[in-house]
Design a protein around this motif. Sequence first.
Motif, PDB file in Angstrom:
ATOM      1  N   MET A 110       0.839  -1.186   0.000  1.00 38.02           N
ATOM      2  CA  MET A 110       0.000   0.000   0.000  1.00 38.02           C
ATOM      3  C   MET A 110       0.883   1.248   0.000  1.00 38.02           C
ATOM      4  SD  MET A 110      -2.831   1.116   2.769  1.00 38.02           S
ATOM      5  CE  MET A 110      -3.768   2.560   2.444  1.00 38.02           C
ATOM      6  N   PRO A 111       0.539   2.242  -0.804  1.00 39.14           N
ATOM      7  CA  PRO A 111       1.314   3.493  -0.778  1.00 39.14           C
ATOM      8  C   PRO A 111       1.282   4.102   0.622  1.00 39.14           C
ATOM      9  CG  PRO A 111      -0.213   3.467  -2.626  1.00 39.14           C
ATOM     10  CD  PRO A 111      -0.550   2.290  -1.764  1.00 39.14           C
ATOM     11  N   ALA A 112       2.296   4.856   0.937  1.00 39.86           N
ATOM     12  CA  ALA A 112       2.388   5.490   2.257  1.00 39.86           C
ATOM     13  C   ALA A 112       1.196   6.410   2.479  1.00 39.86           C
ATOM     14  CB  ALA A 112       3.691   6.269   2.373  1.00 39.86           C
ATOM     15  N   PRO A 113       0.479   6.232   3.601  1.00 34.47           N
ATOM     16  CA  PRO A 113      -0.660   7.102   3.896  1.00 34.47           C
ATOM     17  C   PRO A 113      -0.296   8.589   3.880  1.00 34.47           C
ATOM     18  CG  PRO A 113      -0.666   5.222   5.372  1.00 34.47           C
ATOM     19  CD  PRO A 113       0.633   5.174   4.600  1.00 34.47           C
ATOM     20  N   ALA A 114       0.927   8.939   4.288  1.00 36.27           N
ATOM     21  CA  ALA A 114       1.343  10.343   4.312  1.00 36.27           C
ATOM     22  C   ALA A 114       1.345  10.947   2.903  1.00 36.27           C
ATOM     23  CB  ALA A 114       2.731  10.474   4.938  1.00 36.27           C
ATOM     24  N   LEU A 115       1.654  10.137   1.902  1.00 32.54           N
ATOM     25  CA  LEU A 115       1.634  10.616   0.516  1.00 32.54           C
ATOM     26  C   LEU A 115       0.198  10.690   0.009  1.00 32.54           C
ATOM     27  CD1 LEU A 115       2.877  11.370  -2.216  1.00 32.54           C
ATOM     28  CD2 LEU A 115       3.154   8.916  -2.650  1.00 32.54           C
ATOM     29  N   ILE A 116      -0.573   9.651   0.225  1.00 33.33           N
ATOM     30  CA  ILE A 116      -1.954   9.597  -0.249  1.00 33.33           C
ATOM     31  C   ILE A 116      -2.780  10.730   0.361  1.00 33.33           C
ATOM     32  CG2 ILE A 116      -4.066   8.206  -0.284  1.00 33.33           C
ATOM     33  CD1 ILE A 116      -1.768   7.315  -2.218  1.00 33.33           C
ATOM     34  N   GLU A 117      -2.584  10.985   1.646  1.00 33.49           N
ATOM     35  CA  GLU A 117      -3.307  12.085   2.313  1.00 33.49           C
ATOM     36  C   GLU A 117      -3.010  13.410   1.623  1.00 33.49           C
ATOM     37  OE1 GLU A 117      -2.177  11.925   6.441  1.00 33.49           O
ATOM     38  OE2 GLU A 117      -3.077   9.928   6.674  1.00 33.49           O
ATOM     39  N   GLU A 124      -4.882  17.736  -1.964  1.00 36.83           N
ATOM     40  CA  GLU A 124      -4.626  18.668  -3.068  1.00 36.83           C
ATOM     41  C   GLU A 124      -5.523  18.399  -4.273  1.00 36.83           C
ATOM     42  OE1 GLU A 124      -2.617  21.309  -2.892  1.00 36.83           O
ATOM     43  OE2 GLU A 124      -1.982  20.793  -0.862  1.00 36.83           O
ATOM     44  N   GLY A 125      -6.336  17.335  -4.217  1.00 35.44           N
ATOM     45  CA  GLY A 125      -7.220  17.012  -5.325  1.00 35.44           C
ATOM     46  C   GLY A 125      -6.500  16.472  -6.546  1.00 35.44           C
ATOM     47  N   VAL A 126      -5.356  15.844  -6.346  1.00 33.77           N
ATOM     48  CA  VAL A 126      -4.560  15.311  -7.448  1.00 33.77           C
ATOM     49  C   VAL A 126      -5.106  13.940  -7.859  1.00 33.77           C
ATOM     50  CG1 VAL A 126      -2.265  14.495  -8.129  1.00 33.77           C
ATOM     51  CG2 VAL A 126      -2.497  16.534  -6.698  1.00 33.77           C
ATOM     52  N   GLU A 127      -5.314  13.768  -9.145  1.00 30.28           N
ATOM     53  CA  GLU A 127      -5.684  12.451  -9.661  1.00 30.28           C
ATOM     54  C   GLU A 127      -4.405  11.635  -9.811  1.00 30.28           C
ATOM     55  OE1 GLU A 127      -8.263  12.285 -13.025  1.00 30.28           O
ATOM     56  OE2 GLU A 127      -9.298  14.127 -12.421  1.00 30.28           O
ATOM     57  N   TYR A 128      -4.451  10.393  -9.388  1.00 29.08           N
ATOM     58  CA  TYR A 128      -3.269   9.541  -9.464  1.00 29.08           C
ATOM     59  C   TYR A 128      -3.688   8.098  -9.645  1.00 29.08           C
ATOM     60  CZ  TYR A 128      -4.502   8.725  -4.586  1.00 29.08           C
ATOM     61  OH  TYR A 128      -5.178   8.422  -3.431  1.00 29.08           O
ATOM     62  N   SER A 169       2.982  12.883 -17.769  1.00 21.50           N
ATOM     63  CA  SER A 169       2.777  12.264 -16.457  1.00 21.50           C
ATOM     64  C   SER A 169       4.123  11.805 -15.935  1.00 21.50           C
ATOM     65  CB  SER A 169       1.800  11.085 -16.547  1.00 21.50           C
ATOM     66  OG  SER A 169       2.356  10.030 -17.302  1.00 21.50           O
ATOM     67  N   VAL A 170       4.148  11.532 -14.646  1.00 20.22           N
ATOM     68  CA  VAL A 170       5.385  11.098 -14.009  1.00 20.22           C
ATOM     69  C   VAL A 170       5.051   9.964 -13.050  1.00 20.22           C
ATOM     70  CG1 VAL A 170       5.232  12.836 -12.175  1.00 20.22           C
ATOM     71  CG2 VAL A 170       7.459  11.870 -12.782  1.00 20.22           C
ATOM     72  N   VAL A 171       5.982   9.021 -12.946  1.00 19.85           N
ATOM     73  CA  VAL A 171       5.862   7.924 -11.996  1.00 19.85           C
ATOM     74  C   VAL A 171       6.823   8.209 -10.853  1.00 19.85           C
ATOM     75  CG1 VAL A 171       6.205   5.447 -11.637  1.00 19.85           C
ATOM     76  CG2 VAL A 171       5.187   6.278 -13.769  1.00 19.85           C
ATOM     77  N   MET A 179       1.060  10.230 -11.824  1.00 21.44           N
ATOM     78  CA  MET A 179       0.225  11.414 -11.722  1.00 21.44           C
ATOM     79  C   MET A 179       0.596  12.407 -12.807  1.00 21.44           C
ATOM     80  SD  MET A 179       1.992  13.148  -8.363  1.00 21.44           S
ATOM     81  CE  MET A 179       1.647  14.856  -8.689  1.00 21.44           C
ATOM     82  N   PRO A 180      -0.316  13.338 -13.112  1.00 21.83           N
ATOM     83  CA  PRO A 180       0.031  14.368 -14.102  1.00 21.83           C
ATOM     84  C   PRO A 180       1.225  15.198 -13.614  1.00 21.83           C
ATOM     85  CG  PRO A 180      -2.326  14.386 -13.635  1.00 21.83           C
ATOM     86  CD  PRO A 180      -1.676  13.484 -12.615  1.00 21.83           C
ATOM     87  N   THR A 181       2.166  15.427 -14.485  1.00 23.79           N
ATOM     88  CA  THR A 181       3.367  16.188 -14.107  1.00 23.79           C
ATOM     89  C   THR A 181       3.012  17.582 -13.622  1.00 23.79           C
ATOM     90  OG1 THR A 181       4.615  14.916 -15.722  1.00 23.79           O
ATOM     91  CG2 THR A 181       5.633  16.927 -14.904  1.00 23.79           C
TER      92      THR A 181
END
Length: 141
Positions: free
Chosen positions: A1-8, A13-17, A123-125, A137-139
């Motif tokens: 699972m991705p780090a909750p600190a990043l996902i939060e 910020e409303g970023v689509e990923y 986009s960037v990984v 996510m979009p760059t």
Amino acid sequence: MPAPALIERLDAEGVEYEVLPHAHTESAADEARALGIPPDGVAKTLVVETPQGYVRAVLPASERISTAKLAELLDERRKSIHLVPEERLRTDYPEFEFGAVPPIGGAHEDRVIVDTHVAEHGSVVLEAGSHDESIRMPTED
């Protein structure tokens, strides 16, 4: 699972990923291979210490950091900046797996410097705070 600190942070910020699971990797270049994308499509984050605090430098997996260029950009002396030692990364970024610090998120509100080559892509990984998942996510975000 991705780090909750990043996902939060991304959600706030409303970023689509998109979350991209992959085999365990220890480097951004290996991450690119595991995902089947060119190394310049994956960005690695290096944490650098400056007299003004930490900076997260984001550059393509295919590139090496130039502390001389970074020092010039930050208006610092070259010898005053250096990569943060491993033991401090472990203690200062416990919310992320060691070696998988993403450009944003977590307890530190570090400055972020993004290499212009990263911005050339739509986009960037990125590392997702884990060695087993990445975020696309979009760059521009």
